[in-house]
Design a protein around this motif. Structure first.
Motif, PDB file in Angstrom:
ATOM      1  N   ASP A   1       0.873  -1.045  -0.144  1.00 49.83           N
ATOM      2  CA  ASP A   1      -0.016   0.021   0.115  1.00 49.83           C
ATOM      3  C   ASP A   1       0.879   1.022  -0.232  1.00 49.83           C
ATOM      4  O   ASP A   1       1.646   1.273   0.539  1.00 49.83           O
ATOM      5  N   ALA A   2      -0.252   2.367  -0.463  1.00 53.03           N
ATOM      6  CA  ALA A   2       0.541   4.052  -0.062  1.00 53.03           C
ATOM      7  C   ALA A   2      -0.058   4.869  -0.165  1.00 53.03           C
ATOM      8  O   ALA A   2      -0.387   5.033  -1.414  1.00 53.03           O
ATOM      9  N   GLY A   3      -0.600   4.380   0.810  1.00 51.97           N
ATOM     10  CA  GLY A   3      -1.705   5.048   0.923  1.00 51.97           C
ATOM     11  C   GLY A   3      -2.252   6.502   2.012  1.00 51.97           C
ATOM     12  O   GLY A   3      -2.859   7.432   2.254  1.00 51.97           O
ATOM     13  N   PHE A   4      -0.628   7.371   1.364  1.00 52.47           N
ATOM     14  CA  PHE A   4       0.209   8.575   1.092  1.00 52.47           C
ATOM     15  C   PHE A   4       0.565   9.114   0.581  1.00 52.47           C
ATOM     16  O   PHE A   4       0.627   8.654  -1.107  1.00 52.47           O
ATOM     17  N   SER A   5       0.451  10.735   0.011  1.00 50.44           N
ATOM     18  CA  SER A   5       1.021  11.338  -1.287  1.00 50.44           C
ATOM     19  C   SER A   5       2.566  10.955  -1.683  1.00 50.44           C
ATOM     20  O   SER A   5       3.608  10.389  -0.419  1.00 50.44           O
ATOM     21  N   GLY A   6       2.884  11.058  -2.757  1.00 50.63           N
ATOM     22  CA  GLY A   6       4.070  10.887  -2.190  1.00 50.63           C
ATOM     23  C   GLY A   6       5.197  11.218  -2.082  1.00 50.63           C
ATOM     24  O   GLY A   6       6.569  10.610  -1.774  1.00 50.63           O
TER      25      GLY A   6
ATOM     26  N   ASN B   1      -2.680   7.687 -14.401  1.00 48.68           N
ATOM     27  CA  ASN B   1      -1.914   6.197 -15.564  1.00 48.68           C
ATOM     28  C   ASN B   1      -0.756   5.611 -15.333  1.00 48.68           C
ATOM     29  O   ASN B   1       0.014   6.509 -14.625  1.00 48.68           O
ATOM     30  N   VAL B   2      -0.486   4.795 -14.950  1.00 50.83           N
ATOM     31  CA  VAL B   2       0.834   3.323 -14.287  1.00 50.83           C
ATOM     32  C   VAL B   2       0.690   3.155 -15.743  1.00 50.83           C
ATOM     33  O   VAL B   2       0.060   3.049 -16.285  1.00 50.83           O
ATOM     34  N   LYS B   3       2.192   3.304 -16.257  1.00 46.27           N
ATOM     35  CA  LYS B   3       2.883   2.220 -17.585  1.00 46.27           C
ATOM     36  C   LYS B   3       2.243   1.010 -17.410  1.00 46.27           C
ATOM     37  O   LYS B   3       3.103   0.146 -16.821  1.00 46.27           O
ATOM     38  N   THR B   4       2.272   0.917 -18.858  1.00 47.06           N
ATOM     39  CA  THR B   4       1.965  -0.583 -19.311  1.00 47.06           C
ATOM     40  C   THR B   4       2.651  -2.136 -18.733  1.00 47.06           C
ATOM     41  O   THR B   4       2.433  -2.571 -17.800  1.00 47.06           O
TER      42      THR B   4
ATOM     43  N   VAL C   1       1.781   7.974  -8.079  1.00 46.43           N
ATOM     44  CA  VAL C   1       2.443   9.155  -8.456  1.00 46.43           C
ATOM     45  C   VAL C   1       3.698   8.482  -8.042  1.00 46.43           C
ATOM     46  O   VAL C   1       5.583   8.518  -9.444  1.00 46.43           O
ATOM     47  N   LEU C   2       4.311   7.562  -7.457  1.00 44.07           N
ATOM     48  CA  LEU C   2       5.273   6.810  -6.613  1.00 44.07           C
ATOM     49  C   LEU C   2       5.973   5.836  -8.628  1.00 44.07           C
ATOM     50  O   LEU C   2       7.271   5.661  -8.584  1.00 44.07           O
ATOM     51  N   SER C   3       4.610   5.801  -8.874  1.00 43.93           N
ATOM     52  CA  SER C   3       5.121   4.514 -10.125  1.00 43.93           C
ATOM     53  C   SER C   3       5.917   5.300 -10.914  1.00 43.93           C
ATOM     54  O   SER C   3       6.627   4.549 -11.780  1.00 43.93           O
ATOM     55  N   ARG C   4       4.866   5.775 -11.168  1.00 42.53           N
ATOM     56  CA  ARG C   4       5.909   7.293 -11.741  1.00 42.53           C
ATOM     57  C   ARG C   4       7.055   7.594 -12.356  1.00 42.53           C
ATOM     58  O   ARG C   4       7.838   7.708 -13.143  1.00 42.53           O
ATOM     59  N   ARG C   5       6.815   8.559 -10.801  1.00 43.44           N
ATOM     60  CA  ARG C   5       8.266   9.189 -10.612  1.00 43.44           C
ATOM     61  C   ARG C   5       9.235   7.861 -10.449  1.00 43.44           C
ATOM     62  O   ARG C   5      10.115   8.527 -10.873  1.00 43.44           O
TER      63      ARG C   5
ATOM     64  N   GLY D   1      12.633   7.731   3.811  1.00 44.23           N
ATOM     65  CA  GLY D   1      13.995   8.531   3.835  1.00 44.23           C
ATOM     66  C   GLY D   1      14.174   8.615   5.276  1.00 44.23           C
ATOM     67  O   GLY D   1      15.540   7.752   5.824  1.00 44.23           O
ATOM     68  N   GLU D   2      13.248   7.754   6.553  1.00 45.16           N
ATOM     69  CA  GLU D   2      13.860   7.989   7.788  1.00 45.16           C
ATOM     70  C   GLU D   2      14.028   6.336   8.025  1.00 45.16           C
ATOM     71  O   GLU D   2      14.936   6.171   9.567  1.00 45.16           O
ATOM     72  N   ILE D   3      14.635   5.821   6.779  1.00 44.44           N
ATOM     73  CA  ILE D   3      14.794   4.683   7.673  1.00 44.44           C
ATOM     74  C   ILE D   3      15.732   4.013   5.833  1.00 44.44           C
ATOM     75  O   ILE D   3      16.538   3.247   6.180  1.00 44.44           O
ATOM     76  N   GLN D   4      16.510   5.346   5.903  1.00 45.37           N
ATOM     77  CA  GLN D   4      17.200   4.766   4.910  1.00 45.37           C
ATOM     78  C   GLN D   4      17.213   4.470   3.600  1.00 45.37           C
ATOM     79  O   GLN D   4      18.304   3.460   2.939  1.00 45.37           O
ATOM     80  N   VAL D   5      15.834   4.424   3.137  1.00 42.44           N
ATOM     81  CA  VAL D   5      15.539   3.162   1.720  1.00 42.44           C
ATOM     82  C   VAL D   5      15.398   4.516   1.014  1.00 42.44           C
ATOM     83  O   VAL D   5      14.861   5.468   0.769  1.00 42.44           O
ATOM     84  N   ASP D   6      16.098   3.848  -0.185  1.00 46.39           N
ATOM     85  CA  ASP D   6      15.488   4.915  -1.179  1.00 46.39           C
ATOM     86  C   ASP D   6      14.298   4.308  -2.221  1.00 46.39           C
ATOM     87  O   ASP D   6      15.068   3.760  -2.240  1.00 46.39           O
ATOM     88  N   PRO D   7      13.420   5.583  -2.759  1.00 47.48           N
ATOM     89  CA  PRO D   7      12.460   4.856  -3.116  1.00 47.48           C
ATOM     90  C   PRO D   7      12.636   3.660  -5.019  1.00 47.48           C
ATOM     91  O   PRO D   7      11.713   3.276  -5.054  1.00 47.48           O
ATOM     92  N   ARG D   8      13.607   4.380  -5.444  1.00 46.95           N
ATOM     93  CA  ARG D   8      14.500   3.839  -6.563  1.00 46.95           C
ATOM     94  C   ARG D   8      14.454   2.635  -6.328  1.00 46.95           C
ATOM     95  O   ARG D   8      14.875   2.415  -7.169  1.00 46.95           O
ATOM     96  N   SER D   9      14.595   2.066  -4.811  1.00 43.67           N
ATOM     97  CA  SER D   9      15.230   0.572  -4.826  1.00 43.67           C
ATOM     98  C   SER D   9      13.829  -0.352  -5.079  1.00 43.67           C
ATOM     99  O   SER D   9      14.450  -1.638  -4.499  1.00 43.67           O
TER     100      SER D   9
END
Length: 264
Positions: free
Chosen positions: A29-34, A94-97, A69-73, A42-50
């Protein structure tokens, strides 16, 4: 390599849970803003790109707000069943195919070094699910947003090492509170939410008392208090013979922030 779990936040205003294995990083789940989820990671030192995946339980906004927004970003694959995809279309856009992953509920998903089992729960959404995550011999069960847990679910989640269990409301607080009766009935219905007493009953049946980690989750802001949820579940387990201080680790999630990192 141990499995790491962190509740980034859990409550009626938003939900996001982080799981990390040797080769895989996912959020449920991602129930907050991106932006907010980026801050929490970031508080647990995790890069969203990972992140390797976003798993969605159902389309309600407190579980899906930041999915798109997280998927697209960060080019993250999103996993949900077909009915949930339809239900959250207007929220996530939209989420990329290549990132649109449609699964069949009750069929396993293989992702790197984890096996993911989505299973039906009972909630007023299109096709809500809970998740069981397997990594080698470690089993984690995530069960929220369900009005009841039947024997089939109990059997599926039994023998887990980690339980993320809904403990949404205190029945007395709910009934004496300001919510209209229609909403009270919806929350207490078979397609609503588990009460503290419900959580205690389910846990007393599935726990073995072998040092499992239990996080009580998705607490209502208006109809529960962390202290009440904790004491209700603790007392329920004690009444069933569990030595809560030694047989298991019972803890709370936080509706507004991370709840610590648990290693299994």
């Amino acid at each position: 390599m141990t499995v790491k779990v962190c509740s980034l936040s859990s409550g009626s205003s938003g939900n996001c849970q982080y799981i990390e294995t040797e080769n895989t990083r996912i959020i449920i789940d991602a129930g907050f803003s991106g932006k907010r989820i980026e801050q929490l990671l970031g508080e647990i030192q995790v890069d969203p790109r990972s992140l390797d995946a976003i798993l969605v339980t159902h389309e309600h906004i407190d579980h899906s707000k930041g999915v798109g927004v997280l998927s697209r970003r960060y080019d993250i694959p999103v996993y949900a069943n077909e009915n949930t995809w339809k239900g959250m279309e207007s929220t996530i856009k939209n989420v990329k195919t290549h990132n649109t992953k449609v699964f069949t509920t009750n069929r396993n998903i293989e992702l790197k070094d984890v096996l993911i089992h989505p299973f039906n729960v009972s909630h007023d959404a299109s096709e809500p699910v809970g998740y069981i995550i397997f990594n080698n011999k470690t089993k984690l069960s995530f069960v929220t947003d369900t009005g009841y847990i039947n024997e089939g679910i109990k059997k599926r989640i039994s023998n887990s090492h980690f339980y993320f269990m809904e403990s949404n409301h205190d029945v007395k607080m709910l009934m004496e509170g300001s919510y209209p009766m229609m909403l009270k009935k919806r929350i207490m219905s078979l397609k609503g939410h588990l009460s503290n007493d419900d959580a205690a009953d389910v846990l007393s049946e599935v726990l073995r008392g072998e040092n499992e980690i239990v996080l009580l989750a998705h607490l209502s802001q208006d109809n529960n208090e962390p202290e009440i949820a904790y004491s209700t579940v603790r007392n329920g387990l004690l009444s069933q013979g569990f030595d809560v201080d030694n047989d298991l680790r019972l803890n709370m999630t936080n509706r507004d922030g991370i709840s610590g990192i648990y290693s299994l």
